[in-house]
Design an enzyme around this catalytic site. Structure first.
Site, PDB file in Angstrom:
ATOM      1  CD  GLU A 158     130.821   8.447 112.536  1.00  0.00           C
ATOM      2  OE1 GLU A 158     129.474   8.189 112.427  1.00  0.00           O
ATOM      3  OE2 GLU A 158     131.177   7.489 112.594  1.00  0.00           O
ATOM      4  CD  GLU A 263     135.327   6.807 117.124  1.00  0.00           C
ATOM      5  OE1 GLU A 263     134.873   5.571 116.783  1.00  0.00           O
ATOM      6  OE2 GLU A 263     135.243   7.262 116.918  1.00  0.00           O
TER       7      GLU A 263
HETATM    8  C1  XIL Z   1     129.637   4.003 119.403  1.00  0.00           C
HETATM    9  C2  XIL Z   1     129.517   3.802 121.102  1.00  0.00           C
HETATM   10  O1  XIL Z   1     130.207   2.894 121.257  1.00  0.00           O
HETATM   11  C3  XIL Z   1     128.693   2.913 121.376  1.00  0.00           C
HETATM   12  O2  XIL Z   1     128.520   2.432 122.553  1.00  0.00           O
HETATM   13  C4  XIL Z   1     127.069   3.414 120.873  1.00  0.00           C
HETATM   14  O3  XIL Z   1     125.652   3.172 121.283  1.00  0.00           O
HETATM   15  C5  XIL Z   1     127.114   4.068 119.610  1.00  0.00           C
HETATM   16  O4  XIL Z   1     128.371   4.899 119.252  1.00  0.00           O
HETATM   17  N1  XIL Z   1     132.147   5.361 116.095  1.00  0.00           N
HETATM   18  C6  XIL Z   1     131.799   6.987 116.615  1.00  0.00           C
HETATM   19  C7  XIL Z   1     131.493   6.505 117.835  1.00  0.00           C
HETATM   20  O5  XIL Z   1     132.412   8.269 116.647  1.00  0.00           O
HETATM   21  O6  XIL Z   1     131.033   7.244 118.805  1.00  0.00           O
HETATM   22  C8  XIL Z   1     130.883   5.410 117.916  1.00  0.00           C
HETATM   23  O7  XIL Z   1     130.670   4.533 119.371  1.00  0.00           O
HETATM   24  C9  XIL Z   1     131.395   3.978 117.242  1.00  0.00           C
HETATM   25  C10 XIL Z   1     131.680   4.590 116.129  1.00  0.00           C
END
Ligand code: XIL
Length: 373
Positions: A158, A263
């Site tokens: 990101e 994701e």
């Molecule tokens: C999220 C997790 O799923 C949560 O448990 C945590 O509280 C916050 O992060 N993008 C990403 C992930 O790259 O690492 C994030 O994961 C969701 C958004």
């Protein structure tokens, strides 16, 4: 003669028993995403600490059955693995490596450099020199420890704004806009045989995608290795940007790198926040939690057809989309139960809270059956 008759009867009985038991075995062998898509792409899930430690028996059964790759949801992020200057907590990450080995699950490590979930000490660093030392030590130590043990790393997560410019983060502020290239250079030195990826959300959208392509080109022009780009895939039911995703697969792979969906989940609840910026929050309000007693059938069907359309698209690009990872095993685990609004009941994945396949699962599986016929 009698002996021959007995022999024939015996063989016939064996055959019947054999058929029956193989039928039973087939009936017992659950349909599995990783098997169905074995010639197309690997199938992944995000794992939380409970699942890595196999404290949840249902997840412990389902994960190795369905998935052949996994990403740690939180336990390799800096705030967990590097809580104090010079202090590292490797216990859970080491357990993840052992879990992967035991279950034949390849690990995509997540993530070395990200502006979120940083330990407080990093935010307190004032001098550029100290920040550079942290940056180098963090990547070298963490990537070095898991060199040869993980399949791939999300090296930087990101780094971009929606318009494709560099996000104003502590990394940009302290190190300037070459920090992404430097992160890949350090990761490559520390873990030479691991695939190295850039990961982001909304980077299928044209402006952000253009910024992402420029970033990838910049890394390559510096003579530094980047093997792939992750499109996170936090999308919304009924609003999957199929055209943009397809364009992105084409344009990213034209750079000579792999594309993966890293994701994947599909939001079914109302929200004003686009994308997946973890720092964005919305107020709790009962109207924001409409399906706490169950998902209406119409939404369930929408979710199923969205997943079907997505997988149909991924299957159009064999060898280009190399991995599809869901952000969680079951709906109960999903971060979307708590983001951007706390305490909601969400339904974004293929397995429900009882770890049972949902209609979306069967739609996705059926795509391959239709293809094979
Ligand atoms: C999220 C997790 O799923 C949560 O448990 C945590 O509280 C916050 O992060 N993008 C990403 C992930 O790259 O690492 C994030 O994961 C969701 C958004």
């Amino acid at each position: 003669m009698k002996n021959k008759f007995v022999g024939i009867m015996y063989s016939a009985t064996l055959l019947i028993v054999a058929c029956a038991s193989s039928r039973n075995a087939m009936a017992q062998k659950a349909v599995s995403l990783k098997d169905v898509f074995k010639n197309d792409f690997v199938i992944g899930t995000a794992l939380n600490a409970t699942q890595i430690e196999e404290k949840d028996p249902k997840a412990a059964l389902l994960v190795p059955q369905q998935f052949n790759t996994a990403t740690p949801e939180n336990i390799m992020k800096a705030e967990v693995i590097h809580p104090q200057w010079g202090t590292y907590q490797f216990d859970l990450a080491d357990k993840l490596i052992a879990y992967g080995k035991k279950n034949n699950i390849k690990i995509n490590a997540h993530t070395l450099i990200w502006h979120s979930q940083l330990p407080q000490f990093v935010r307190n660093i004032q001098s550029v020199d100290s920040f550079k030392t942290f940056f180098k030590n963090h990547i070298t130590t963490v990537a070095g420890r898991y060199s040869g043990k993980v399949f791939s790393w999300d090296v930087v997560n990101e780094a971009l704004n929606e318009d494709g410019t560099m996000r104003q983060s502590i990394f940009l502020d302290k190190l300037g806009d070459n920090y992404v290239t430097e992160a890949f250079r350090l990761a490559q030195a520390a873990s030479p045989n691991t695939e190295l990826y850039y990961n982001d959300y909304n980077n299928e959208q044209p402006a952000k995608r253009a910024g992402c392509i420029a970033l990838i080109k910049k890394i390559k022009q510096a003579g530094v290795r980047i093997d792939g780009v992750g499109i996170q895939g936090h999308w919304h039911a009924g609003k999957i940007p199929l055209k943009e995703i397809e364009e992105s697969i084409i344009q990213y792979t034209a750079l000579g790198i792999k594309v993966m969906i890293t994701e994947l989940d599909i939001e079914v609840l109302p929200r004003n926040v686009e994308g997946a910026d973890v720092s964005q929050r919305m107020k709790e309000d009962p109207s924001m939690n409409p399906y706490k007693n169950g998902l209406p059938d119409s939404v369930q069907q929408q979710l199923a057809s969205d997943y079907e359309a997505l997988f149909k698209l991924f299957l159009k690009y064999p060898g280009k989309v190399t991995r599809v990872t869901f952000w969680g095993v079951d709906d109960g685990q999903s971060w979307l139960n708590n983001w951007p609004v706390k305490g909601r009941v969400n339904y974004p994945l293929l397995f429900n809270r009882e770890f049972k396949p949902k209609p979306a699962f069967y739609k996705v599986i059926a795509l391959k059956k239709i293809e094979q016929e």
